[in-house]
Scaffold this active site. Sequence first.
Site, mmCIF file in Angstrom:
data_model
loop_
_atom_site.group_PDB
_atom_site.id
_atom_site.type_symbol
_atom_site.label_atom_id
_atom_site.label_comp_id
_atom_site.label_asym_id
_atom_site.label_seq_id
_atom_site.Cartn_x
_atom_site.Cartn_y
_atom_site.Cartn_z
ATOM 1 N N GLN A 286 -30.598 -32.877 -5.329
ATOM 2 C CA GLN A 286 -29.694 -32.033 -4.308
ATOM 3 C C GLN A 286 -30.305 -31.075 -3.413
ATOM 4 O O GLN A 286 -31.087 -29.884 -3.590
ATOM 5 C CB GLN A 286 -28.579 -31.457 -4.890
ATOM 6 C CG GLN A 286 -27.168 -31.301 -3.716
ATOM 7 C CD GLN A 286 -26.189 -30.581 -3.876
ATOM 8 O OE1 GLN A 286 -25.930 -29.622 -4.501
ATOM 9 N NE2 GLN A 286 -25.072 -31.172 -4.064
ATOM 10 N N TYR B 13 -22.041 -25.913 3.831
ATOM 11 C CA TYR B 13 -23.101 -25.476 4.470
ATOM 12 C C TYR B 13 -24.084 -26.027 5.410
ATOM 13 O O TYR B 13 -23.280 -26.867 6.098
ATOM 14 C CB TYR B 13 -24.103 -25.442 2.901
ATOM 15 C CG TYR B 13 -24.321 -24.978 1.784
ATOM 16 C CD1 TYR B 13 -23.625 -23.754 1.972
ATOM 17 C CD2 TYR B 13 -23.029 -25.715 0.828
ATOM 18 C CE1 TYR B 13 -23.533 -23.115 0.528
ATOM 19 C CE2 TYR B 13 -22.834 -24.604 -0.335
ATOM 20 C CZ TYR B 13 -23.136 -23.709 -0.871
ATOM 21 O OH TYR B 13 -22.437 -22.288 -1.035
ATOM 22 N N GLY C 238 -18.429 -31.402 -13.199
ATOM 23 C CA GLY C 238 -19.037 -30.699 -12.630
ATOM 24 C C GLY C 238 -19.297 -29.543 -14.128
ATOM 25 O O GLY C 238 -19.670 -29.078 -15.307
ATOM 26 N N ARG D 62 -24.030 -36.362 -0.416
ATOM 27 C CA ARG D 62 -22.505 -35.419 -1.297
ATOM 28 C C ARG D 62 -21.110 -34.448 0.892
ATOM 29 O O ARG D 62 -22.135 -34.066 1.601
ATOM 30 C CB ARG D 62 -22.374 -33.809 -1.948
ATOM 31 C CG ARG D 62 -21.416 -33.611 -2.838
ATOM 32 C CD ARG D 62 -21.722 -32.194 -3.453
ATOM 33 N NE ARG D 62 -20.875 -32.878 -4.676
ATOM 34 C CZ ARG D 62 -20.669 -31.369 -5.561
ATOM 35 N NH1 ARG D 62 -20.856 -29.988 -4.932
ATOM 36 N NH2 ARG D 62 -20.079 -31.548 -6.774
#
Length: 365
Positions: free
Chosen positions: A103, A184, A321, A231
């Site tokens: 990622q 982000y 997760g 994502r």
Amino acid sequence: MDRMPPTLFDPVRIGAWDCPNRVLMAPLTRCRADADTLAPRALNAEYYAQRASAGLIVSEATQVEPRGLGYTRTPGCYSDAQRDGWRLVADAVHAAGGRIVAQLWHVGAVSHPDLQPGGALPVSSSEYTAVGTIHTPQGKRERVAARALTTDEVRGVVAAYRRAATLIRDAGLDGVELHSANGYLLEQFVRDSVNRRTDDYGGSLQNRIRLTLECIDAAIEVFGRDRVGIRLSPVTAANGCPQDSNPQATYMALVEALDARGIAYLHFIEGNTGVEHHARGFDFGAARRAFRGTYIANNKYTRRMAIDALASGAADAVAFGVPFISNPDLPRRLALDVPLASANTKTYYGPEAVGYTDYPALETA
């Protein structure tokens, strides 16, 4: 005869990868890279190899350049040492029969001068202060206002993603996922609540999604479209990132542009990251229908929820997760429907093997 819907434990083709099941490992920040080089180590390789039974592993987020760092000891993908570290991980996962993509990440404003080269301000789409405090090597700090990247610097970010994808390819991983979620940097461009630019990367919806799409195009140049995923998190409040004024229009435009590029998958955080699964403010079914690749659902899914999502056609696979932290053989445990081991929250973020590689598989639990 009607065709039965797939189950969570059936194989699935995702882009270029033949995955033995639909229990995928979501990215999990664990803060255990080498303290000096921020390269993965043998310990990291052992951790991922233990979880190689996942249909597909998405690695922890890895910053594409030094300015992308937002947490201590998260791995990077911009140096030779980091390339060699990721090769350790890839080799270990492949030897265990698994598949892994990296990622790619840039935290943008979710950083602090203590973590930036030369103590500089963090960067973002616009002058913007991320909410909350941050832990740095110098202790707990209040976040500060990030400065806006210049247009040339934005193009440099695209180049950083291209270099990072090249490094990951050279390290032998199977592909990349772009982290355009959780408030982000890429999402700081996408959301009009943060992006107040007036150049080609701000203003209109198409301008705001431009950076994410240019980074996707850069990754496609390196890996090919069938080894690239992304994502997204249309309605999350992670890192205090304010909501876009029209998430449905903004993220559907992004989904449609990604579909046109034919990438391997969309990895959707449904709802508020790690807090609430309920999808207020966005129709995830519409995104599912608009995208012809693999739709991966994520965010607080239970075994029952995941089984139902596949049975109804709401998802092609589900990424888990936290359960993977303490259940390295999670696909087997879910298939057998046995109780899951609980994780120790105090050891989520380091420093070493405790709470990382010491969770046993079912046979020895």
